[in-house]
Design a protein around this motif. Sequence first.
Motif, short mmCIF file in Angstrom:
data_model
loop_
_atom_site.label_atom_id
_atom_site.label_comp_id
_atom_site.label_asym_id
_atom_site.label_seq_id
_atom_site.Cartn_x
_atom_site.Cartn_y
_atom_site.Cartn_z
N GLU A 1 32.62 -38.18 102.02
CA GLU A 1 33.82 -38.69 101.36
C GLU A 1 33.61 -40.11 100.83
O GLU A 1 34.05 -40.45 99.73
N THR A 2 32.93 -40.93 101.62
CA THR A 2 32.62 -42.29 101.17
C THR A 2 31.73 -42.25 99.94
O THR A 2 31.94 -43.00 98.97
N GLU A 3 30.75 -41.38 99.94
CA GLU A 3 29.84 -41.24 98.81
C GLU A 3 30.59 -40.81 97.55
O GLU A 3 30.34 -41.34 96.46
N MET A 4 31.53 -39.87 97.71
CA MET A 4 32.33 -39.41 96.56
C MET A 4 33.10 -40.58 95.92
O MET A 4 33.13 -40.72 94.69
N THR A 5 33.70 -41.39 96.77
CA THR A 5 34.52 -42.49 96.26
C THR A 5 33.66 -43.52 95.55
O THR A 5 34.00 -43.99 94.45
N ILE A 6 32.52 -43.89 96.15
CA ILE A 6 31.64 -44.87 95.52
C ILE A 6 31.10 -44.32 94.20
O ILE A 6 31.03 -45.05 93.19
N HIS A 7 30.71 -43.06 94.19
CA HIS A 7 30.23 -42.42 92.96
C HIS A 7 31.29 -42.51 91.86
O HIS A 7 30.98 -42.83 90.70
N SER A 8 32.53 -42.24 92.20
CA SER A 8 33.61 -42.26 91.21
C SER A 8 33.86 -43.66 90.67
O SER A 8 34.05 -43.86 89.47
N LEU A 9 33.87 -44.65 91.57
CA LEU A 9 34.10 -46.03 91.14
C LEU A 9 32.95 -46.54 90.29
O LEU A 9 33.17 -47.22 89.27
N ASN A 10 31.74 -46.21 90.67
CA ASN A 10 30.58 -46.69 89.93
C ASN A 10 30.54 -46.13 88.52
O ASN A 10 30.13 -46.81 87.58
N THR B 1 25.38 -45.31 104.43
CA THR B 1 25.62 -44.77 103.09
C THR B 1 26.12 -45.86 102.14
O THR B 1 25.68 -45.96 100.99
N ILE B 2 27.06 -46.68 102.63
CA ILE B 2 27.56 -47.78 101.81
C ILE B 2 26.42 -48.72 101.44
O ILE B 2 26.27 -49.12 100.27
N PHE B 3 25.59 -49.07 102.42
CA PHE B 3 24.45 -49.96 102.19
C PHE B 3 23.51 -49.37 101.14
O PHE B 3 23.10 -50.05 100.20
N ARG B 4 23.19 -48.09 101.31
CA ARG B 4 22.27 -47.43 100.38
C ARG B 4 22.84 -47.36 98.97
O ARG B 4 22.13 -47.64 97.99
N MET B 5 24.12 -47.02 98.86
CA MET B 5 24.70 -46.84 97.53
C MET B 5 24.94 -48.17 96.83
O MET B 5 24.85 -48.26 95.60
N ILE B 6 25.22 -49.22 97.58
CA ILE B 6 25.32 -50.55 96.97
C ILE B 6 23.95 -50.97 96.43
O ILE B 6 23.83 -51.51 95.33
N ARG B 7 22.91 -50.69 97.21
CA ARG B 7 21.55 -51.01 96.78
C ARG B 7 21.20 -50.26 95.49
O ARG B 7 20.54 -50.82 94.60
N GLU B 8 21.66 -49.00 95.38
CA GLU B 8 21.33 -48.20 94.21
C GLU B 8 22.26 -48.47 93.04
O GLU B 8 21.81 -48.51 91.88
N TYR B 9 23.56 -48.63 93.31
CA TYR B 9 24.53 -48.78 92.23
C TYR B 9 24.77 -50.23 91.82
O TYR B 9 25.17 -50.50 90.69
N LYS B 10 24.55 -51.16 92.75
CA LYS B 10 24.76 -52.58 92.46
C LYS B 10 23.50 -53.37 92.78
O LYS B 10 23.51 -54.29 93.61
N PRO B 11 22.38 -53.05 92.15
CA PRO B 11 21.12 -53.69 92.53
C PRO B 11 21.05 -55.18 92.22
O PRO B 11 20.40 -55.92 92.96
N LEU B 12 21.71 -55.62 91.15
CA LEU B 12 21.62 -57.05 90.82
C LEU B 12 22.32 -57.91 91.87
O LEU B 12 21.72 -58.87 92.37
N PRO B 13 23.57 -57.61 92.24
CA PRO B 13 24.17 -58.40 93.33
C PRO B 13 23.42 -58.26 94.65
O PRO B 13 23.29 -59.23 95.40
N LEU C 1 24.35 -36.17 97.93
CA LEU C 1 23.16 -36.64 98.64
C LEU C 1 23.37 -36.69 100.15
O LEU C 1 22.44 -36.49 100.91
N SER C 2 24.59 -36.98 100.58
CA SER C 2 24.89 -37.08 102.00
C SER C 2 24.89 -35.70 102.65
O SER C 2 25.21 -34.70 102.01
N ARG C 3 24.57 -35.67 103.93
CA ARG C 3 24.52 -34.41 104.66
C ARG C 3 25.71 -34.22 105.59
O ARG C 3 26.01 -33.08 105.97
N GLY C 4 26.34 -35.31 106.00
CA GLY C 4 27.39 -35.22 107.01
C GLY C 4 28.73 -35.72 106.55
O GLY C 4 29.09 -35.61 105.37
N PHE C 5 29.47 -36.33 107.48
CA PHE C 5 30.84 -36.76 107.20
C PHE C 5 30.92 -37.97 106.28
O PHE C 5 32.02 -38.34 105.86
N GLU C 6 29.78 -38.58 105.96
CA GLU C 6 29.80 -39.70 105.04
C GLU C 6 29.99 -39.26 103.59
O GLU C 6 30.04 -40.08 102.68
#
Length: 316
Positions: free
Chosen positions: A180-189, A224-236, A173-178
């Motif tokens: 790598e962060t997206e990959m890691t969050i995707h893997s952990l989630n 990206t972190i903010f967006r992915m937390i909102r999508e992957y961890k919506p309850l917290p 989903l990311s377009r730039g240098f973010e």
Amino acid sequence: MCMSEQIETPTIAVLLPCYNEEVTIGKVVRDFKAALPDAIIYVYDNNSTDRTAEIATAEGAIVRKEPRQGKGNVVRAMFEDIDADVYVMADGDDTYPADAAPAMVAKVLEGYDMVIGDRLSSTYFQENKRPFHNFGNRLVRDSINGLFHAHVTDIMTGYRAFSFTFAKTYPVLSRGFEIETEMTIHSLNNNLRLFEMPIQYRDRPAGSVSKLDTVGDGIKVMSTIFRMIREYKPLPFFGGIGLAIGIIGAVLCGMVTMEFMHTGVVLRFPTLIGATMLVIAGLLLIATGIILDVIAKNNRKEFVVDANRFAYMKRH
């Protein structure tokens, strides 16, 4: 009837996203050819204005063009276009050691979904001369590990190896240098199999210029972190905001109630109305978090099904 199984040599693709790396790309291609002689090396030229593509071609790499600017766009094109048993991704700036690649490939062949080339456990903080980059790496690492209860050392490294299933099921989903962060969050989630391997990072050689914008790319990473937390961890996420708003509303309601108990009169109607609205808003946010959490869990189930399907297709 006896049947003999033919053991096929795994196919390996080295992926090198590049933008104006004429100073280093020749050496990077040669190093990876020496480290992984059976691999096919792909250089994706992301609108370079120098001789990057020409040099990479002369060194024997397969050069392809990606007109959409940004590393995330390049990674998306790579994963769409290339089929291999193992993918090794590195930068074209000669900061990552190619001789670590065989060990990373071996780990993927053992069954790991992603192998992370960990810079931060070795030489990164000594070699990297940009203090804000060091601070940013620590901030991102601590934030993600805290939220996902993980222990990943290097969240933002660009040196990684992937399985076929990971490459074909990862939604870029990311377009730039973010990216790598997206990959890691995707893997952990999605509870994927990760392995961290310390590598010897080295800073760019003289004449090679970093494309990173410390402030701009830092903001994109945090977004990206903010967006992915909102999508992957919506309850917290929504539940925490809703709880905070609800507590504020309840405290204000309590203050008005205490005044009413002492005087018999509601002295601050606007405060009471506002406090009631805050309590209602808090409850709605908590309910939203619960609903989105159920959806997120269903999405994780669908991802597992898709991953299993790709793994089955690859085996057959």
